[in-house]
Design a protein around this motif. Structure first.
Motif, PDB file in Angstrom:
ATOM      1  N   UNK A   1      50.841  59.817  78.991  1.00  0.00           N
ATOM      2  CA  UNK A   1      52.276  59.526  79.054  1.00  0.00           C
ATOM      3  C   UNK A   1      53.127  60.792  79.073  1.00  0.00           C
ATOM      4  N   UNK A   2      52.513  61.940  79.290  1.00  0.00           N
ATOM      5  CA  UNK A   2      53.238  63.207  79.345  1.00  0.00           C
ATOM      6  C   UNK A   2      53.939  63.543  78.040  1.00  0.00           C
ATOM      7  N   UNK A   3      53.284  63.292  76.934  1.00  0.00           N
ATOM      8  CA  UNK A   3      53.849  63.612  75.626  1.00  0.00           C
ATOM      9  C   UNK A   3      53.577  65.050  75.215  1.00  0.00           C
ATOM     10  N   UNK A   4      52.660  65.735  75.918  1.00  0.00           N
ATOM     11  CA  UNK A   4      52.215  67.054  75.474  1.00  0.00           C
ATOM     12  C   UNK A   4      53.336  68.086  75.475  1.00  0.00           C
ATOM     13  N   UNK A   5      54.325  67.918  76.354  1.00  0.00           N
ATOM     14  CA  UNK A   5      55.379  68.942  76.447  1.00  0.00           C
ATOM     15  C   UNK A   5      56.394  68.853  75.318  1.00  0.00           C
ATOM     16  N   UNK A   6      56.382  67.757  74.560  1.00  0.00           N
ATOM     17  CA  UNK A   6      57.380  67.550  73.515  1.00  0.00           C
ATOM     18  C   UNK A   6      56.946  68.203  72.213  1.00  0.00           C
ATOM     19  N   UNK A   7      57.924  68.741  71.484  1.00  0.00           N
ATOM     20  CA  UNK A   7      57.638  69.318  70.169  1.00  0.00           C
ATOM     21  C   UNK A   7      57.325  68.197  69.187  1.00  0.00           C
ATOM     22  N   UNK A   8      56.430  68.434  68.234  1.00  0.00           N
ATOM     23  CA  UNK A   8      56.072  67.377  67.284  1.00  0.00           C
ATOM     24  C   UNK A   8      57.076  67.260  66.147  1.00  0.00           C
ATOM     25  N   UNK A   9      57.039  66.113  65.490  1.00  0.00           N
ATOM     26  CA  UNK A   9      57.772  65.902  64.247  1.00  0.00           C
ATOM     27  C   UNK A   9      56.865  65.102  63.319  1.00  0.00           C
ATOM     28  N   UNK A  10      56.873  65.426  62.040  1.00  0.00           N
ATOM     29  CA  UNK A  10      56.070  64.704  61.063  1.00  0.00           C
ATOM     30  C   UNK A  10      56.768  63.450  60.586  1.00  0.00           C
ATOM     31  N   UNK A  11      56.001  62.572  59.956  1.00  0.00           N
ATOM     32  CA  UNK A  11      56.548  61.289  59.526  1.00  0.00           C
ATOM     33  C   UNK A  11      57.635  61.463  58.478  1.00  0.00           C
ATOM     34  N   UNK A  12      57.432  62.361  57.510  1.00  0.00           N
ATOM     35  CA  UNK A  12      58.426  62.526  56.447  1.00  0.00           C
ATOM     36  C   UNK A  12      59.767  62.972  57.019  1.00  0.00           C
ATOM     37  N   UNK A  13      59.741  63.915  57.947  1.00  0.00           N
ATOM     38  CA  UNK A  13      60.997  64.378  58.543  1.00  0.00           C
ATOM     39  C   UNK A  13      61.623  63.295  59.406  1.00  0.00           C
ATOM     40  N   UNK A  14      60.800  62.538  60.133  1.00  0.00           N
ATOM     41  CA  UNK A  14      61.339  61.461  60.957  1.00  0.00           C
ATOM     42  C   UNK A  14      62.050  60.423  60.100  1.00  0.00           C
ATOM     43  N   UNK A  15      61.430  60.034  59.010  1.00  0.00           N
ATOM     44  CA  UNK A  15      62.042  59.046  58.115  1.00  0.00           C
ATOM     45  C   UNK A  15      63.315  59.603  57.495  1.00  0.00           C
ATOM     46  N   UNK A  16      63.296  60.881  57.110  1.00  0.00           N
ATOM     47  CA  UNK A  16      64.484  61.488  56.506  1.00  0.00           C
ATOM     48  C   UNK A  16      65.648  61.516  57.487  1.00  0.00           C
ATOM     49  N   UNK A  17      65.369  61.819  58.729  1.00  0.00           N
ATOM     50  CA  UNK A  17      66.441  61.975  59.709  1.00  0.00           C
ATOM     51  C   UNK A  17      66.857  60.665  60.361  1.00  0.00           C
TER      52      UNK A  17
END
Length: 267
Positions: A1-17
């Protein structure tokens, strides 16, 4: 799905934001072959959830409903107080939650949840039943009790979760490998299945203002559709009125008008 070019985010930060337990959802059914182009056009700064090196994650949901399918009917008839009760298992991590989703008259979705085993493998325990009853009562859903519910449908899919940049948090989920299985054994054969590996469901979850992903989809000719994995699964696999899902079933999912005609069909 061409996800490789995107920067990662962890679950804790995703939930916080962007926990977004209260949000406005917009859903789109798109051919899976179009996802690389869509993801390539995502705005700079878009990040993808990454857990243990994985950017797509397997999900399984088991939905509970009353014998007369009250949850299905209130959603399909666009009643003011809609609700769903399900377990959601995270197949890669092994965790499982009991979730209650409700939608208010203002079309705002609220989700609450607690740890609980998969509802096909284990019945609601006392704590789970109390949680369901309190959650439905708090959302002013009348006449439904946990003791009346039974497993009806299972859905499975792989999900990628994106966080769009900007001051207003917006999450985007991209679901592929879509599959449904009917579970209500006394209603007929238990092996009724529906699979749609050539399709994806893209959902934006944010505020009332459309996100950059919504605008990308609109520019490519896609518009939000009235689709619920639970609703279309019941309508496709059980002999009930198709209600508001008749059009999306025929147009987007390719399901004929006959009840559950396509056991194990692939598109």
């Amino acid at each position: 799905m061409s996800l490789d070019r995107l920067a990662p985010i962890g679950l804790a930060e995703l939930v916080e934001r962007a926990s977004l337990l209260e949000r406005v959802d917009r859903k789109y059914v798109v051919p899976r072959a179009l996802l690389p182009d869509l993801l390539a056009a995502a705005p700079t700064g878009t990040r993808v959830l990454e857990l243990d090196g994985r950017r797509t994650h397997g999900y399984r949901s088991v939905y509970l409903d009353t014998p007369d399918l009250a949850s299905y009917r209130v959603a399909g008839q666009r009643r003011r107080r809609r609700w769903k009760v399900r377990s959601r298992a995270y197949l890669d991590s092994g965790g499982s939650w009991l979730e209650v989703k409700t939608r208010s008259a203002r079309e705002v979705t609220t989700k609450v949840r607690m740890p609980h085993p998969d509802l096909e493998a284990a019945a609601l325990d006392d704590a789970g039943a109390s949680f369901v009853d309190a959650s439905l009562a708090g959302a002013r859903v009348d006449g439904v009790r946990a003791r009346d519910l039974r497993p009806v449908l299972a859905t499975s899919y792989d999900r990628a979760t994106l966080l769009l940049p900007g001051t207003r948090p917006t999450r985007v989920t991209v679901d592929t490998e879509l599959g449904w299985t009917w579970l209500a054994a006394h209603d007929g054969p238990t092996s009724r299945d529906l699979d749609r590996p050539a399709l994806a469901i893209v959902e934006t979850k944010g505020g009332s203002t459309p996100s950059s992903m919504d605008r990308l989809l609109w520019a490519r000719g896609h518009r939000p559709v009235s689709i619920s994995k639970y609703g279309v699964g019941v309508a496709a696999l059980h002999d009930v009125p198709r209600l508001k899902w008749h059009r999306v079933l025929a147009r987007d999912l390719g399901v004929s008008a006959a009840p559950y005609p396509h056991e194990g069909i692939l598109l």
